[in-house]
Structures are given as structure tokens and as C-alpha cells.
Motif scaffolding. Structure first.
Motif, PDB file in Angstrom:
ATOM      1  N   THR A 482       0.849  -1.192   0.000  1.00 51.84           N
ATOM      2  CA  THR A 482       0.000   0.000   0.000  1.00 51.84           C
ATOM      3  C   THR A 482       0.878   1.233   0.000  1.00 51.84           C
ATOM      4  O   THR A 482       2.117   1.150   0.049  1.00 51.84           O
ATOM      5  N   ALA A 483       0.220   2.409  -0.021  1.00 57.69           N
ATOM      6  CA  ALA A 483       0.971   3.671  -0.021  1.00 57.69           C
ATOM      7  C   ALA A 483       1.802   3.835   1.240  1.00 57.69           C
ATOM      8  O   ALA A 483       2.774   4.603   1.271  1.00 57.69           O
ATOM      9  N   ALA A 484       1.444   3.093   2.300  1.00 56.65           N
ATOM     10  CA  ALA A 484       2.202   3.186   3.551  1.00 56.65           C
ATOM     11  C   ALA A 484       3.489   2.364   3.507  1.00 56.65           C
ATOM     12  O   ALA A 484       4.358   2.523   4.370  1.00 56.65           O
ATOM     13  N   ASP A 485       3.603   1.476   2.508  1.00 52.95           N
ATOM     14  CA  ASP A 485       4.792   0.626   2.397  1.00 52.95           C
ATOM     15  C   ASP A 485       5.814   1.251   1.458  1.00 52.95           C
ATOM     16  O   ASP A 485       5.513   2.180   0.689  1.00 52.95           O
ATOM     17  N   ALA A 486       7.029   0.734   1.528  1.00 51.22           N
ATOM     18  CA  ALA A 486       8.044   1.157   0.568  1.00 51.22           C
ATOM     19  C   ALA A 486       7.613   0.729  -0.826  1.00 51.22           C
ATOM     20  O   ALA A 486       7.036  -0.358  -1.003  1.00 51.22           O
ATOM     21  N   PRO A 487       7.832   1.546  -1.834  1.00 47.15           N
ATOM     22  CA  PRO A 487       7.410   1.184  -3.195  1.00 47.15           C
ATOM     23  C   PRO A 487       8.043  -0.135  -3.636  1.00 47.15           C
ATOM     24  O   PRO A 487       9.180  -0.448  -3.292  1.00 47.15           O
ATOM     25  N   GLY A 488       7.290  -0.927  -4.426  1.00 49.46           N
ATOM     26  CA  GLY A 488       7.799  -2.209  -4.899  1.00 49.46           C
ATOM     27  C   GLY A 488       8.123  -2.224  -6.369  1.00 49.46           C
ATOM     28  O   GLY A 488       8.728  -3.180  -6.861  1.00 49.46           O
ATOM     29  N   LEU A 489       7.746  -1.154  -7.127  1.00 52.83           N
ATOM     30  CA  LEU A 489       7.985  -1.128  -8.568  1.00 52.83           C
ATOM     31  C   LEU A 489       8.430   0.272  -8.977  1.00 52.83           C
ATOM     32  O   LEU A 489       7.797   1.266  -8.598  1.00 52.83           O
ATOM     33  N   PHE A 490       9.500   0.346  -9.761  1.00 54.87           N
ATOM     34  CA  PHE A 490      10.083   1.613 -10.202  1.00 54.87           C
ATOM     35  C   PHE A 490      10.204   1.586 -11.726  1.00 54.87           C
ATOM     36  O   PHE A 490      10.351   0.513 -12.330  1.00 54.87           O
TER      37      PHE A 490
END
Length: 649
Positions: A482-490
Motif C-alpha cells: 500500500t501507499a504506507a509501504d516502501a514502493p515495490g515497482l520503479f
């Protein structure tokens, strides 16, 4: 005593010529008398003076001389002759009639020096008493085992031996191994002791010179084991140096139990990991290590029951076989398996551990649990316990006495108690399956401190950081970001256009592995609206004009069952190239994803994936202003961790 000794010429005049003795019957006493007379006439000196000048002094043989009558000083230093039973001979038997026959007095060290000099001349190593070709001629067999210098054995080794009344002498030499052994004793015909001792001298010489070592690691309770002395004797016969390493002096961390056996040569070090009571297996380990240095490795296991005994670890991998019987399910119900696992931990002292790193003396005890479903719906449970040395023949079973349990797992404690009793018996060192544990308080010392150091290059060539046993990756794995987590895709364009980049703040990931872990399928979905770039105005342009997020709110990446190229191991990355379909703006596009999956402890799966899109082909427009080869390449990088579905929160 007191009688006059005849001179050598007087002795010779007593000889009577009766013809030529055939060579096959050997020499006669008279030949040596005549040879001595010729030498003394040629040199004009007694034999002792000739020998001192020509042989003894050049070779520094300070305790060798010929004498018929010993001086008081010589008699005080000379041995006294005895009968075979050890009784004294009259006068000590220090008086000899003929110098050439038995008049030489010497010591073992002097005789070794004489023999070494001749063997070194034979090899051309020194310019000694005789030229190499002379020694070669003089050591050729003439008849029987005899040569002019020594006897020659069937295997071509020089030896000598015999006795004068009251004394016994034997010599054995081994030119290739470069040793000479001499045994002298003042007892008549004591060949029973002399021959074995002279050969053991050779074995000692090989040990002193050997670069191969066998370390036998012991605690006080191990020192009386018959196997230890048998192994030391076998190593002695092979010329391998042995050394006892005692726990009280401190031991390296590699040693977790005793008795332990360590073979080392300049090529490497190996620690024996087989049965500690099997002499033949230990000897095979030594021979194999001589032929090829063994690698060292730590065996890492995950999610196992582990028993810590001082430095030693014992693990108990469990296998629940598919139930049989009436309307049996495919697997043992969780309501029975869970309580049984807990009961085993309570009864045996083995506790669940996420990881266990095993060394050579650590052990694995394998437990199979079998279930039979009865007509009433209850289960009859039995077990088979195996050692790591035989996966076919169990150490203990309860096949004749099953434990009955209902679908809720009641009474499994009775089965756990029976298993605990069998385990306790199996772990006794005298059973030969698990060596005695080493207390944790034993001081840890490295091999270098103990005098067992190796060249760093050798150690580096032997090191294997760890061995992780294959594990089962099966079923579903999921990740929810979710937005609260570190991003998983760049995503970004390549440099120098990498200022145009962004990230995806929400992802739903689902992987499904086949039952045997040989294939994997997956789906990644993302809300397009969660994509952010480097600026707000660019976000508006990307989400509206390029991605048309209101019309196409979701994008996805899907791939079907794809073969897994290898075994799964905890902590070891497994790389795959996956053909997938990307759905964006309502259209499918084929992509190839380079993915790396790394299983972790406790049911985690770290994922790293990379793929690229041709920007113009997917979105129908060119990318940002820049080189053609770069403006149309949009790179994606994913980094996240999935969790087994049954453990996901």
C-alpha cells in the motif's frame, strides 16, 4: 680365559684345501681369514688400523673398532653377551678368536652412518668411500639373497643380520624412503624382537618425515576406546603422523562432538563426518582425503526441530506420509499434525527453529509418521526413526503398537513419548550414530593456535560457505503493498533521460507454485492512479494523456506456469527468464521478465524482477526528447517480498 690366542697366520696354516666350494653353498670362514691377511700384507698394518684410517675416521665412526682382546676402557663400555634365555655367558663373551670373523665392535648409530654413506654413494649423492658403480656392483645379488655388501630381499631392499655368540644384530634399509634402522642387543638369537623393532623404526622414520597428519579429537571418556588405538596403529603402519587433540586444551569451532577425526596435509584439511565407531569407514576417509582434499561445508536446514547439546546440533526432519485406510484424505489433518508437533517438542526437547547450521559431527535423525484412517474416522499413528547413515533401515519403529487418535489429535502425546524414548536410545554415543556432545564451555581455539595452520591459499580453495538442502516451495505466495509501504515497482528511461522516472505505490502480487515446486505462475496487478513521477504536473500528464487512468484504472502483468530451473534452497537466489503479458490501457503486450527469487526462512520469498517496454509501440507516441535508442526504452524494476499464503497476515 687366560689361554693364549693363536695368530692369524697360525690359524691360516691349519686350513686344508679340499677343492672349490660351489657358489650355491655360500662362503667359508677361511675366505675372510685369507682376505684379512692380504689386506694386512698390502698395507703393512693390522686390520683395525687399516679400518680406522680408511673407513671409521672418514665417516666419523667414533665408537667402532676391531679387537680380539678389549682394553679395560673398551671392556667397561662394551656390552656383555647373554644366552637366549637372558642368562650371563662366562666372562661376558667379549673375547674373539679371529678378527675378520667376529672382531668388530660398533654401535647402532655408527652402523647407520656406514650404511647411509654406501646408499648415498649408490644414488650418486656424495663422493663417499666407493664410487656409485662400485656400490652398484657390490649390491648385486650373487647367490641366494647375498651380495658383497648386504643381503638383498625379494623386494630389492638391502638388509643384514646375524649373531655372534651372546649377541644379535639386524639392519634394514629402504633407499627410496631414505631410512636405515639398526637393532643391536646383547642376547643370543633374539630375532623375535629384533626384526619387528627394526621395521617399526622405519615406520617411525616415515612418520617423522611425513607431511600428512591425523588428528584424533577426544574428551576423557573417549580415551579408552579400542578403536582409537586401532586407528593410531593403522596410521603408524601407513606412515601418517597422529596427534591426540584434547578438549581440555581448547578446540576449533568446527569440532562440535567427539571422538572426531581430522586429516590434514599441505593440500588441505578434512573433518570426518561418518560413524565414529566404524574403523573401516574412517580409514576410507583418510585414503580419500590423501587422494583428493575434501571441501568443508556447513549444511543449512530451515524450519526443523533442533536439539542443542553444548556445541552439537541434532535436527529432526519430519515427514508425514499421506494417510491410508478408509476414505483417507490426501494429507494428515492439521488438527492432528499441529498437536503432534507440539507434543514432540515437549517430549523430546527438540524445539522448532527457523534455521540450523550443521557441521561434520552434528547429526540428522529422520522421523516418518504414518497414519491409517479407520472406519470410525479415527487414525492409528505409527512412526519409523532413521539415522542419516541408512535411509532404508529404520533404527526404531512402532509398527506393532499404533497409537489411536481422533480427528482432534487427542492422545498424540503417547506417540510423542514413545518417539522420545527411541530418540534418547539413538543419541547414546555407544550406538555409533551420534558422537558424544562437546560442552559449550570448551574454550574455542583456532587451528593455527593448535599448531594445525594451513596456507591461506589452501584454506581459500577449500572453503564452501554453506550447503543449503533443497526445500519445498509450493502453493500460493502473496504480497500486498500500500501507499504506507516502501514502493515495490520503479520505472525510468535510461541515462541521460533517467530524470524521467517514477514509482508505483500499491501492488497486489500472487504466485502459485506447483506441488513439487517445479513450475510457477503469477499475476501482478496495480491501480494506475498510484503511479507517481518526479513532479505533480508530470503526474497529471502521465495519468491522463498517456495512461488514461480513468478509462483503464488497472494494469497487470500475468504469466502462466513456467519451469523452475533448479532446486529451491534457503538464501540462494534462483534466476529465471519469464515470458509474460503486460496489460495496459486495455491492450496486451508481450514482455520478457528477468526475475530472481530468493527463498528465506519462515516462508518468505524475496523477488527482484526487471523488464523493458518500447514506449512508442505501447503508447503510440515518442518518449521525451533525447537519443532515439533511449527515448523509447522504458525500464521497470521490481523489488519486494512475498509470503506463503498460509502465513500471510
Amino acid at each position: 680365559a687366560g689361554a693364549a690366542l693363536p695368530s692369524l697366520p697360525e690359524v691360516a696354516r691349519g686350513f686344508r684345501f679340499r677343492g672349490i666350494r660351489p657358489a650355491a653353498k655360500g662362503t667359508e670362514y677361511g675366505s675372510w681369514v685369507l682376505l684379512q691377511l692380504i689386506l694386512e700384507q698390502h698395507y703393512g698394518k693390522p686390520l683395525n688400523d687399516i679400518m680406522q684410517e680408511q673407513i671409521f675416521k672418514p665417516l666419523c665412526l667414533e665408537n667402532s673398532f676391531y679387537a680380539t682382546e678389549l682394553s679395560p676402557a673398551q671392556a667397561a663400555a662394551a656390552a656383555l653377551g647373554h644366552e637366549e634365555d637372558g642368562s650371563n655367558l662366562p666372562g661376558g663373551y667379549q673375547r674373539y678368536l679371529v678378527l675378520a670373523d667376529a672382531g668388530l665392535w660398533t654401535t647402532p648409530q655408527d652402523y647407520v652412518r656406514l650404511t647411509q654413506s654406501l646408499l648415498q654413494s649408490l644414488a650418486g649423492a656424495t663422493d663417499g668411500l666407493l664410487r656409485p658403480e662400485t656400490v652398484q656392483m657390490a649390491m648385486a645379488e650373487r647367490y641366494g639373497h647375498r651380495s658383497l655388501l648386504f643381503h638383498i630381499s625379494d623386494s630389492g631392499l638391502p638388509y643384514w643380520g646375524g649373531n655372534a655368540k651372546g649377541y644379535y644384530f639386524t639392519m634394514q634399509a629402504h633407499p627410496e624412503e631414505n631410512w636405515v634402522g639398526v637393532v643391536m642387543m646383547n642376547r643370543h638369537l633374539n630375532w623375535r624382537l629384533g626384526s619387528p623393532v627394526v621395521w617399526q623404526l622405519g615406520l617411525l622414520a616415515k612418520q617423522w618425515r611425513s607431511v600428512e597428519r591425523l588428528g584424533i579429537v577426544l574428551q576423557p571418556e573417549d580415551t579408552d576406546l579400542e578403536l582409537i588405538s586401532q586407528l593410531e596403529n593403522a596410521a603408524f603402519v601407513q606412515g601418517i603422523r597422529t596427534e591426540r587433540l584434547l578438549a581440555g586444551d581448547g578446540l576449533p569451532a568446527d569440532i562440535t562432538a567427539t571422538p572426531a577425526f581430522v586429516f590434514q596435509s599441505p593440500q588441505g584439511r578434512a573433518i570426518y563426518g561418518g560413524r565414529h565407531d566404524d574403523l573401516a569407514a574412517i580409514q576410507r576417509f583418510v585414503r580419500l582425503s590423501q587422494a583428493s582434499p575434501r571441501k568443508t561445508a556447513t549444511d543449512e536446514r530451515t524450519d526443523v526441530l533442533t536439539l542443542r547439546r553444548g556445541r552439537q546440533s541434532v535436527i529432526l526432519p519430519l515427514k508425514f506420509t499421506p494417510p491410508t485406510g478408509m476414505a483417507a484424505p490426501a494429507a494428515l489433518p492439521v488438527a492432528i499434525e499441529g498437536p503432534l508437533r507440539r507434543a514432540l517438542a515437549a517430549a523430546t526437547g527438540f524445539t522448532p527453529q527457523p534455521t540450523a547450521a550443521l557441521r561434520a559431527q552434528d547429526r540428522r535423525c529422520y522421523l516418518d509418521v504414518h497414519a491409517y484412517r479407520t472406519e470410525s474416522g479415527d487414525y492409528q499413528l505409527t512412526f519409523a526413526l532413521f539415522s542419516q547413515f541408512d535411509c532404508h533401515t529404520p533404527v526404531a519403529t512402532s509398527f506393532g503398537a499404533p497409537v489411536r487418535t481422533g480427528p482432534d489429535g487427542e492422545n498424540v502425546a503417547a506417540l510423542a513419548k514413545t518417539i522420545a524414548t527411541a530418540l534418547e536410545e539413538m543419541l547414546r554415543p555407544e550406538k555409533g550414530l551420534v558422537p558424544g556432545s562437546l560442552p559449550a564451555e570448551v574454550v574455542e581455539k583456532d587451528w593455527e593456535t593448535l599448531g594445525w595452520g594451513l596456507d591461506e591459499g589452501v584454506i581459500g580453495s577449500q572453503e564452501v560457505t554453506r550447503y543449503a538442502a533443497p526445500i519445498a516451495i509450493r502453493g500460493a505466495y502473496r504480497a500486498t503493498l500500500t501507499a504506507a509501504d516502501a514502493p515495490g515497482l520503479f520505472f525510468s528511461f535510461p541515462a541521460p533521460l533517467d530524470r524521467y522516472s517514477g514509482e508505483v505505490r500499491a501492488l497486489e502480487v500472487a504466485y502459485v507454485f506447483s506441488e513439487d515446486g517445479s513450475t510457477v505462475a503469477g499475476e501482478v496487478t496495480l491501480p494506475v492512479a498510484t503511479i507517481v513521477t518526479s513532479s505533480g504536473s508530470l503526474d497529471t500528464y502521465v495519468l491522463g494523456d498517456i495512461l488514461k487512468s480513468r478509462k483503464y484504472p488497472t494494469a497487470s502483468l500475468v504469466f502462466g506456469p513456467t519451469p523452475v530451473p533448479g532446486n529451491w534452497r534457503t538464501g540462494e537466489p534462483l534466476a529465471m527468464t519469464i515470458p509474460a503479458k503486460l496489460t495496459i490501457r486495455g491492450k496486451e503486450h508481450a514482455v520478457r521478465v528477468d526475475a530472481v527469487f530468493t527463498p528465506g526462512a519462515a516462508g518468505t520469498l524475496a523477488v527482484a524482477a526487471d523488464f523493458s517496454l518500447h514506449f512508442g509501440q505501447v503508447f503510440g507516441m515518442d518518449g521525451p526528447d533525447g537519443p532515439e535508442s533511449i527515448r523509447n526504452q522504458l525500464d521497470f524494476t521490481a523489488r519486494f517480498t512475498a509470503t506463503a499464503a498460509d502465513r500471510a497476515r
